[in-house]
Design a protein around this motif. Structure first.
Motif, PDB file in Angstrom:
ATOM      1  N   ALA A 173       0.804  -1.219   0.000  1.00 12.22           N
ATOM      2  CA  ALA A 173       0.000   0.000   0.000  1.00 12.22           C
ATOM      3  C   ALA A 173       0.837   1.269   0.000  1.00 12.22           C
ATOM      4  O   ALA A 173       0.532   2.227  -0.719  1.00 12.22           O
ATOM      5  CB  ALA A 173      -0.940  -0.005   1.206  1.00 12.22           C
ATOM      6  N   TRP A 174       1.898   1.300   0.785  1.00 17.95           N
ATOM      7  CA  TRP A 174       2.642   2.551   0.988  1.00 17.95           C
ATOM      8  C   TRP A 174       4.142   2.424   0.733  1.00 17.95           C
ATOM      9  O   TRP A 174       4.885   3.365   0.998  1.00 17.95           O
ATOM     10  CB  TRP A 174       2.410   3.057   2.411  1.00 17.95           C
ATOM     11  CG  TRP A 174       0.969   3.308   2.715  1.00 17.95           C
ATOM     12  CD1 TRP A 174       0.111   4.107   2.024  1.00 17.95           C
ATOM     13  CD2 TRP A 174       0.198   2.745   3.793  1.00 17.95           C
ATOM     14  NE1 TRP A 174      -1.136   4.089   2.598  1.00 17.95           N
ATOM     15  CE2 TRP A 174      -1.117   3.257   3.689  1.00 17.95           C
ATOM     16  CE3 TRP A 174       0.495   1.861   4.838  1.00 17.95           C
ATOM     17  CZ2 TRP A 174      -2.128   2.921   4.571  1.00 17.95           C
ATOM     18  CZ3 TRP A 174      -0.512   1.520   5.726  1.00 17.95           C
ATOM     19  CH2 TRP A 174      -1.803   2.035   5.592  1.00 17.95           C
ATOM     20  N   LEU A 335      -3.651 -10.339  -2.528  1.00 19.49           N
ATOM     21  CA  LEU A 335      -4.831 -10.688  -3.316  1.00 19.49           C
ATOM     22  C   LEU A 335      -6.048  -9.931  -2.799  1.00 19.49           C
ATOM     23  O   LEU A 335      -6.859  -9.428  -3.586  1.00 19.49           O
ATOM     24  CB  LEU A 335      -5.066 -12.202  -3.258  1.00 19.49           C
ATOM     25  CG  LEU A 335      -6.174 -12.753  -4.165  1.00 19.49           C
ATOM     26  CD1 LEU A 335      -5.821 -12.520  -5.624  1.00 19.49           C
ATOM     27  CD2 LEU A 335      -6.377 -14.238  -3.906  1.00 19.49           C
ATOM     28  N   MET A 336      -6.168  -9.816  -1.468  1.00 20.30           N
ATOM     29  CA  MET A 336      -7.274  -9.059  -0.889  1.00 20.30           C
ATOM     30  C   MET A 336      -7.172  -7.580  -1.247  1.00 20.30           C
ATOM     31  O   MET A 336      -8.173  -6.922  -1.557  1.00 20.30           O
ATOM     32  CB  MET A 336      -7.268  -9.238   0.637  1.00 20.30           C
ATOM     33  CG  MET A 336      -8.415  -8.530   1.347  1.00 20.30           C
ATOM     34  SD  MET A 336     -10.022  -9.235   0.941  1.00 20.30           S
ATOM     35  CE  MET A 336      -9.900 -10.819   1.798  1.00 20.30           C
ATOM     36  N   GLN A 337      -5.954  -7.045  -1.195  1.00 22.68           N
ATOM     37  CA  GLN A 337      -5.770  -5.637  -1.546  1.00 22.68           C
ATOM     38  C   GLN A 337      -6.108  -5.391  -3.012  1.00 22.68           C
ATOM     39  O   GLN A 337      -6.766  -4.399  -3.349  1.00 22.68           O
ATOM     40  CB  GLN A 337      -4.328  -5.207  -1.247  1.00 22.68           C
ATOM     41  CG  GLN A 337      -4.043  -5.091   0.252  1.00 22.68           C
ATOM     42  CD  GLN A 337      -2.601  -4.758   0.544  1.00 22.68           C
ATOM     43  OE1 GLN A 337      -1.700  -5.540   0.262  1.00 22.68           O
ATOM     44  NE2 GLN A 337      -2.364  -3.586   1.112  1.00 22.68           N
ATOM     45  N   GLY A 350      -4.781   0.815   0.876  1.00 19.07           N
ATOM     46  CA  GLY A 350      -4.409   1.395   2.158  1.00 19.07           C
ATOM     47  C   GLY A 350      -5.367   0.997   3.263  1.00 19.07           C
ATOM     48  O   GLY A 350      -4.941   0.758   4.402  1.00 19.07           O
ATOM     49  N   PHE A 351      -6.650   0.916   2.940  1.00 23.15           N
ATOM     50  CA  PHE A 351      -7.635   0.499   3.949  1.00 23.15           C
ATOM     51  C   PHE A 351      -7.365  -0.917   4.423  1.00 23.15           C
ATOM     52  O   PHE A 351      -7.361  -1.198   5.628  1.00 23.15           O
ATOM     53  CB  PHE A 351      -9.050   0.611   3.378  1.00 23.15           C
ATOM     54  CG  PHE A 351     -10.116   0.087   4.301  1.00 23.15           C
ATOM     55  CD1 PHE A 351     -10.474   0.787   5.441  1.00 23.15           C
ATOM     56  CD2 PHE A 351     -10.740  -1.127   4.031  1.00 23.15           C
ATOM     57  CE1 PHE A 351     -11.449   0.289   6.304  1.00 23.15           C
ATOM     58  CE2 PHE A 351     -11.716  -1.627   4.876  1.00 23.15           C
ATOM     59  CZ  PHE A 351     -12.075  -0.915   6.020  1.00 23.15           C
ATOM     60  N   VAL A 352      -7.120  -1.826   3.485  1.00 21.16           N
ATOM     61  CA  VAL A 352      -6.817  -3.218   3.855  1.00 21.16           C
ATOM     62  C   VAL A 352      -5.544  -3.268   4.690  1.00 21.16           C
ATOM     63  O   VAL A 352      -5.464  -3.998   5.689  1.00 21.16           O
ATOM     64  CB  VAL A 352      -6.692  -4.099   2.601  1.00 21.16           C
ATOM     65  CG1 VAL A 352      -6.188  -5.501   2.982  1.00 21.16           C
ATOM     66  CG2 VAL A 352      -8.027  -4.211   1.881  1.00 21.16           C
ATOM     67  N   ALA A 353      -4.528  -2.496   4.302  1.00 20.48           N
ATOM     68  CA  ALA A 353      -3.272  -2.492   5.044  1.00 20.48           C
ATOM     69  C   ALA A 353      -3.489  -2.022   6.484  1.00 20.48           C
ATOM     70  O   ALA A 353      -2.914  -2.593   7.425  1.00 20.48           O
ATOM     71  CB  ALA A 353      -2.247  -1.596   4.348  1.00 20.48           C
ATOM     72  N   ALA A 354      -4.312  -0.983   6.665  1.00 22.04           N
ATOM     73  CA  ALA A 354      -4.583  -0.480   8.011  1.00 22.04           C
ATOM     74  C   ALA A 354      -5.304  -1.532   8.850  1.00 22.04           C
ATOM     75  O   ALA A 354      -4.981  -1.737  10.037  1.00 22.04           O
ATOM     76  CB  ALA A 354      -5.413   0.804   7.928  1.00 22.04           C
TER      77      ALA A 354
END
Length: 476
Positions: A173-174, A335-337, A350-354
């Protein structure tokens, strides 16, 4: 080495664990006269009446949030992706079936943990499978064996999985290097390891509901936004569950076996029913009404929340996106991201990572409390040994964030099976006690009185209990 653990996992899950879990769930459902389902609504009253912790104990709500902290982890995202990879969409159906079975097993193991609880040197309530193995069965050796399995699983293996999933999600994500995100995660976890059980429980009672609700609301919201695709997705889950789509090709039996095995494996990794982990949290609560069965009801809700809400939300995102299955278990988070990005836009990664970072943090801290709890059972909870345990946990967190270790999933499957076999054997041997508790609760409910467990009615059980564990009934 990976092939060895994969082979052992296949033997344990392909020819033993699925049948053992199914048999145990069905056995306890009939043995208890379906009390777990007939009075499941009582969990609301138990939570409402036990919101404030008594001295030396947690409230029922805190105990539920603590157990949810270990359940809500990478297994709810990467694990679901892994289930789809190995078992296809049908694995989700069998994950639901496993959760229904797991609810009854969770009821049994958590009721036993509450019954055989005791106070430690600091007057803090303690308990879990090791305790009911020693007190209920008179088999301390079995409790020692289970505690060793739990220390290895929750102190080492599972924490590596959590940190790996977090590091990869944050990097995707980042573009943050793993050694930075892993170091921050380890530092945050270490701070709360020092604060003790009660402070950890107070953190979990606020953080766990927020992060779980965030994932559920966003994921189901995205799914409803694509509601036109949902009927086809749900139909695919059911058809794949029974191998109907593969019947014409002659691979129906193999597909069905893979779906069932994957569904049960990932369900256990996510909701942990039968493994003997959540009883460690259930035993710390001062139940209201003061009856072991009340904690059994409360912890059943953890299975519902984890599998039917959080895992289902993850599965819908993956299936709606239609991403090609990942060939690597460790790639489940990415895969989810990718699935979330394809459905919502770039902010999805980014939401999934958080969410993964929060899940990893709460899981690691709660995993540590379980490991320390069993160190106390082993009577090896000196300051030196606790320091060594904390060091080992932090090293595994750091190692997981630095390296990609696909083998760790196979090791986790083997460790889960060893814990579950030991725990399920114990609770099946103690099934007469589970039946007695369920019928005692049912009898008092039929009389229209608040269920209160009185050990004096059962002299044989009273002799097994820790002195004073049920003498001082808390008052609301």
């Amino acid at each position: 080495m990976p092939e060895f653990f994969s082979f052992i996992s296949e033997i344990l899950w392909g020819s033993l664990m699925v049948y053992l879990l199914a048999a145990a769930g069905i056995w306890f459902a009939f043995r208890s006269r379906f009390v777990p389902f007939r009075f499941i609504r009582d969990f609301g009253q138990s939570l409402k009446s036990s919101r404030i912790a008594q001295p030396g104990s947690l409230s029922s709500y805190q105990a539920l949030c603590l157990s949810l902290a270990t359940r809500l982890g990478s297994g709810n995202l990467a694990g679901v992706a892994f289930a789809l990879t190995t078992g296809g969409p049908g694995a989700i159906f069998w994950m639901w079936v496993s959760a229904i079975i797991g609810m009854v097993i969770s009821f049994a193991e958590c009721s036993l943990a509450q019954l055989y609880k005791e106070r430690d040197a600091n007057q803090q309530l303690r308990g879990g499978p090791a305790w009911y193995m020693e007190r209920g069965l008179g088999m301390r050796w079995m409790g020692v064996l289970f505690s060793i399995f739990l220390l290895l699983t929750y102190g080492l293996v599972f924490n590596t999985i959590q940190s790996t999933a977090m590091a990869q999600a944050v990097r995707y994500a980042w573009n943050v290097p793993g050694f930075i995100s892993g170091s921050v995660l380890a530092a945050c976890a270490f701070l709360f390891m020092l604060k003790g059980l009660n402070n950890v429980a107070r953190l979990m009672q606020w953080l766990v509901p927020v992060m779980a609700l965030a994932w559920i609301v966003v994921s189901f919201g995205v799914s409803l936004w694509h509601a036109n695709l949902l009927p086809a997705v749900l139909a695919n889950i059911v058809k794949s569950a029974f191998g109907w789509q593969e019947a014409a090709t002659g691979t129906m039996a193999y597909t069905l076996s893979q779906a069932i095995t994957s569904g049960f494996q990932r369900s256990m990794l996510a909701n942990e029913a039968g493994m003997g982990s959540s009883p460690n949290a259930a035993a710390t609560a001062a139940s209201w009404p003061p009856h072991p069965v009340a904690q059994g009801f409360v912890q059943m809700i953890g299975v519902v929340t984890d599998t039917f809400l959080v895992c289902t939300a993850s599965a819908l995102i993956l299936l709606l996106a239609g991403n090609a299955p990942s060939t690597s278990a460790i790639g489940g988070t990415q895969l989810m991201q990718q699935a979330m990005v394809s459905l919502t836009g770039n902010w999805g990664a980014g939401f999934v990572a958080a969410i993964v970072a929060l899940f990893a943090f709460t899981s690691i801290v709660a995993n540590y409390t379980y490991a320390e709890n069993n160190l106390i059972f082993l009577r090896r909870n000196s300051a030196r040994n606790i320091g060594l345990l904390r060091t080992a946990v932090l090293l595994m967190v750091l190692m997981g964030s630095f390296f990609s270790l696909p083998i760790i999933w196979h090791i986790a499957d083997v460790m889960m099976a060893l814990m579950a076999i030991t725990n399920l054997t114990a609770i099946l041997l103690l099934s007469p006690v589970v039946r007695l508790l369920a019928r005692d609760y049912q009898r008092q409910r039929k009389l229209g009185v608040m269920p209160v467990f009185d050990p004096n009615r059962y002299p044989e059980i009273k002799r097994q209990l820790a002195p004073g564990s049920w003498d001082d009934i808390p008052r609301s």
